[in-house]
Enzyme design. Structure first.
Site, PDB file in Angstrom:
ATOM      1  N   GLY A  40      52.686 -39.518  13.454  1.00 61.92           N
ATOM      2  CA  GLY A  40      53.942 -38.940  13.013  1.00 61.92           C
ATOM      3  C   GLY A  40      54.880 -38.600  14.145  1.00 61.92           C
ATOM      4  O   GLY A  40      56.096 -38.518  13.948  1.00 61.92           O
ATOM      5  N   SER A  41      54.329 -38.402  15.345  1.00 67.73           N
ATOM      6  CA  SER A  41      55.170 -38.134  16.516  1.00 67.73           C
ATOM      7  C   SER A  41      55.710 -39.413  17.129  1.00 67.73           C
ATOM      8  O   SER A  41      56.768 -39.406  17.762  1.00 67.73           O
ATOM      9  CB  SER A  41      54.364 -37.371  17.579  1.00 67.73           C
ATOM     10  OG  SER A  41      53.890 -36.142  17.086  1.00 67.73           O
ATOM     11  N   SER A  82      55.375 -35.513  21.272  1.00 66.29           N
ATOM     12  CA  SER A  82      54.104 -35.021  20.735  1.00 66.29           C
ATOM     13  C   SER A  82      54.390 -33.736  19.986  1.00 66.29           C
ATOM     14  O   SER A  82      54.717 -32.712  20.616  1.00 66.29           O
ATOM     15  CB  SER A  82      53.088 -34.766  21.849  1.00 66.29           C
ATOM     16  OG  SER A  82      51.911 -34.168  21.324  1.00 66.29           O
ATOM     17  N   SER A  84      52.443 -31.606  18.288  1.00 65.55           N
ATOM     18  CA  SER A  84      51.531 -30.507  18.625  1.00 65.55           C
ATOM     19  C   SER A  84      51.558 -30.175  20.105  1.00 65.55           C
ATOM     20  O   SER A  84      51.288 -29.040  20.509  1.00 65.55           O
ATOM     21  CB  SER A  84      50.096 -30.866  18.228  1.00 65.55           C
ATOM     22  OG  SER A  84      49.598 -31.922  19.048  1.00 65.55           O
ATOM     23  N   THR A  87      48.182 -34.020  21.892  1.00 67.46           N
ATOM     24  CA  THR A  87      47.636 -35.345  21.609  1.00 67.46           C
ATOM     25  C   THR A  87      47.067 -35.940  22.893  1.00 67.46           C
ATOM     26  O   THR A  87      47.788 -36.128  23.877  1.00 67.46           O
ATOM     27  CB  THR A  87      48.731 -36.263  21.042  1.00 67.46           C
ATOM     28  OG1 THR A  87      49.352 -35.620  19.923  1.00 67.46           O
ATOM     29  CG2 THR A  87      48.158 -37.603  20.629  1.00 67.46           C
ATOM     30  N   ARG A 134      53.603 -35.454  10.534  1.00 69.30           N
ATOM     31  CA  ARG A 134      54.304 -36.508   9.807  1.00 69.30           C
ATOM     32  C   ARG A 134      55.452 -35.966   8.960  1.00 69.30           C
ATOM     33  O   ARG A 134      56.339 -36.720   8.558  1.00 69.30           O
ATOM     34  CB  ARG A 134      53.317 -37.272   8.914  1.00 69.30           C
ATOM     35  CG  ARG A 134      52.658 -36.440   7.822  1.00 69.30           C
ATOM     36  CD  ARG A 134      51.548 -37.258   7.162  1.00 69.30           C
ATOM     37  NE  ARG A 134      50.863 -36.576   6.069  1.00 69.30           N
ATOM     38  CZ  ARG A 134      49.894 -35.692   6.226  1.00 69.30           C
ATOM     39  NH1 ARG A 134      49.495 -35.363   7.447  1.00 69.30           N
ATOM     40  NH2 ARG A 134      49.306 -35.133   5.177  1.00 69.30           N
ATOM     41  N   GLU A 213      48.350 -41.481   4.857  1.00 72.82           N
ATOM     42  CA  GLU A 213      48.032 -40.067   5.036  1.00 72.82           C
ATOM     43  C   GLU A 213      48.255 -39.228   3.782  1.00 72.82           C
ATOM     44  O   GLU A 213      47.437 -38.380   3.443  1.00 72.82           O
ATOM     45  CB  GLU A 213      48.842 -39.490   6.203  1.00 72.82           C
ATOM     46  CG  GLU A 213      48.446 -40.059   7.558  1.00 72.82           C
ATOM     47  CD  GLU A 213      48.982 -39.242   8.716  1.00 72.82           C
ATOM     48  OE1 GLU A 213      48.498 -38.110   8.927  1.00 72.82           O
ATOM     49  OE2 GLU A 213      49.909 -39.725   9.396  1.00 72.82           O
ATOM     50  N   HIS A 229      55.897 -67.089   9.702  1.00 79.98           N
ATOM     51  CA  HIS A 229      55.208 -67.986  10.636  1.00 79.98           C
ATOM     52  C   HIS A 229      53.702 -67.761  10.645  1.00 79.98           C
ATOM     53  O   HIS A 229      53.002 -68.339  11.487  1.00 79.98           O
ATOM     54  CB  HIS A 229      55.788 -67.798  12.043  1.00 79.98           C
ATOM     55  CG  HIS A 229      57.241 -68.140  12.131  1.00 79.98           C
ATOM     56  ND1 HIS A 229      57.699 -69.397  12.472  1.00 79.98           N
ATOM     57  CD2 HIS A 229      58.347 -67.401  11.865  1.00 79.98           C
ATOM     58  CE1 HIS A 229      59.026 -69.410  12.445  1.00 79.98           C
ATOM     59  NE2 HIS A 229      59.437 -68.201  12.073  1.00 79.98           N
ATOM     60  N   LYS A 320      38.631 -36.080  15.746  1.00 83.43           N
ATOM     61  CA  LYS A 320      38.953 -35.251  16.910  1.00 83.43           C
ATOM     62  C   LYS A 320      37.759 -34.388  17.308  1.00 83.43           C
ATOM     63  O   LYS A 320      37.495 -34.187  18.512  1.00 83.43           O
ATOM     64  CB  LYS A 320      40.169 -34.379  16.606  1.00 83.43           C
ATOM     65  CG  LYS A 320      41.477 -35.160  16.486  1.00 83.43           C
ATOM     66  CD  LYS A 320      42.631 -34.234  16.175  1.00 83.43           C
ATOM     67  CE  LYS A 320      43.944 -35.009  16.067  1.00 83.43           C
ATOM     68  NZ  LYS A 320      45.087 -34.122  15.726  1.00 83.43           N
TER      69      LYS A 320
END
Length: 326
Positions: A40-41, A82, A84, A87, A134, A213, A229, A320
């Site tokens: 989202g960032s 970022s 937060s 990241t 997001r 999400e 293509h 995480k």
């Protein structure tokens, strides 16, 4: 999440107020721009690169990894995005950039990015924290616009377009929600195949991310003319689990539009349905925000129909947690 999407124009107004007060220095011998950020960032970087493609005199690279390209040196402008500020991929890039003495501007709500920016006296714009990243694309994208204008890489009129986008979305609110509900019902328990016609790929990437999400569903996206293509050849078998959704703007190139006219009957033959969504608005930014907003609403309505929480991202939290062990 629906409340956050519903308040999108208020977010844009707040973002513009932040941008109006932000002080960013003019460009100093910048030969290229790298925007680094993920999820989202990071999507704002993809969208701004399309917005200023006809005005920015230097190359723009959108970086979504742990590493800086080797060409990045002192005359590279690195924009760190970022939400937060924590990241890990973005932080590694930022620390490398500091060691290489790149010119750096940060857009964040805090965290380690803010700490490093203050420690090394870097330019930064602080945005409000505490929301799912997001849901804050308005905050981050408007600050990217601010940075590009301040550096001389985008016209000042882009900020005026932010204000007109607010007016547009407010005036179209009911129509956007009505169309979004209709599209969501058709996408329920289906796999969305998202296509855009070149000029607005970033908005279809954003839509894919929101379905992932918010709706907790898989889908894929591609872009014209590139898909002509390769992916086009894959349309050879009927699959009624697929629904094609296409994004269109008034800035789509005539030859690209003709390509879609030829391809649409092929999609209709093999997929369950083909849904065309055409952006409203006079400027490119207005139309981008229109597509972002309707895509956000669609993803929320799918979540509602499925009876799931669009906010939770437990699997990302698990990832995480596991990564923190190493």
């Amino acid at each position: 999440m629906k409340e956050l999407v519903d308040a999108f124009t208020k977010q844009l107004a707040a973002a513009k107020a932040i941008a109006d007060k932000a002080v960013i220095s003019p460009a100093q011998n910048i030969s290229n721009v790298i925007i680094t950020g993920l999820g989202g960032s990071g999507i704002g970087g993809t969208i701004i690169s399309e917005l200023v493609s006809d005005s920015c005199p230097v190359p723009i690279i959108v970086n979504k990894d742990y590493f800086l390209p080797s060409f990045a040196i002192e005359n590279t402008l690195l924009i760190v995005s970022s939400y937060s500020g924590n990241t890990e991929e973005t932080l590694q890039v930022m620390e490398t950039a500091i060691s290489k003495k790149l010119q750096i501007v940060c857009i964040t709500s805090g965290g380690k990015v803010m700490e490093l920016a203050k420690q090394h006296q870097l330019e930064f714009i602080e945005i409000p924290g505490g929301f799912p990243p997001r849901s804050c694309i308005g905050y981050s994208l408007v600050q990217l616009i601010k940075v590009f204008i301040a550096k001389g890489f985008a016209p000042a009129s882009l900020m005026t377009d932010v204000t007109s986008s607010i007016t547009l979305l407010d005036s179209q609110k009911n129509q956007i929600q009505t169309e979004a509900k209709s599209v969501a019902a058709k996408l329920l328990n289906k796999i969305a195949v998202l296509y855009s016609l070149g000029s607005c790929e970033g908005t279809s990437v954003r839509f894919r991310q929101q379905i992932n999400e918010n709706s907790k569903a898989l889908c894929w996206h591609h872009v014209f003319p590139e898909m002509n293509h390769n992916e086009l050849v894959g349309w050879t078998q009927e699959n009624k689990d697929l629904v094609v959704v296409t994004f269109h703007t008034s800035f789509d190139f005539a030859r690209t539009k003709k390509r879609y006219e030829v391809c649409k009957p092929v999609f209709a033959k093999y997929a369950n349905e083909v849904i065309d969504i055409t952006a409203k608005g006079a400027s490119k930014l207005e139309q981008f925000f229109y597509l972002i907003n309707i895509g956000d609403w669609i993803s929320c309505y799918i979540a509602e129909l499925r009876g799931i929480d669009p906010v939770e991202v437990n699997i990302i939290d698990h990832l995480k947690k596991e990564l923190s062990k190493f």
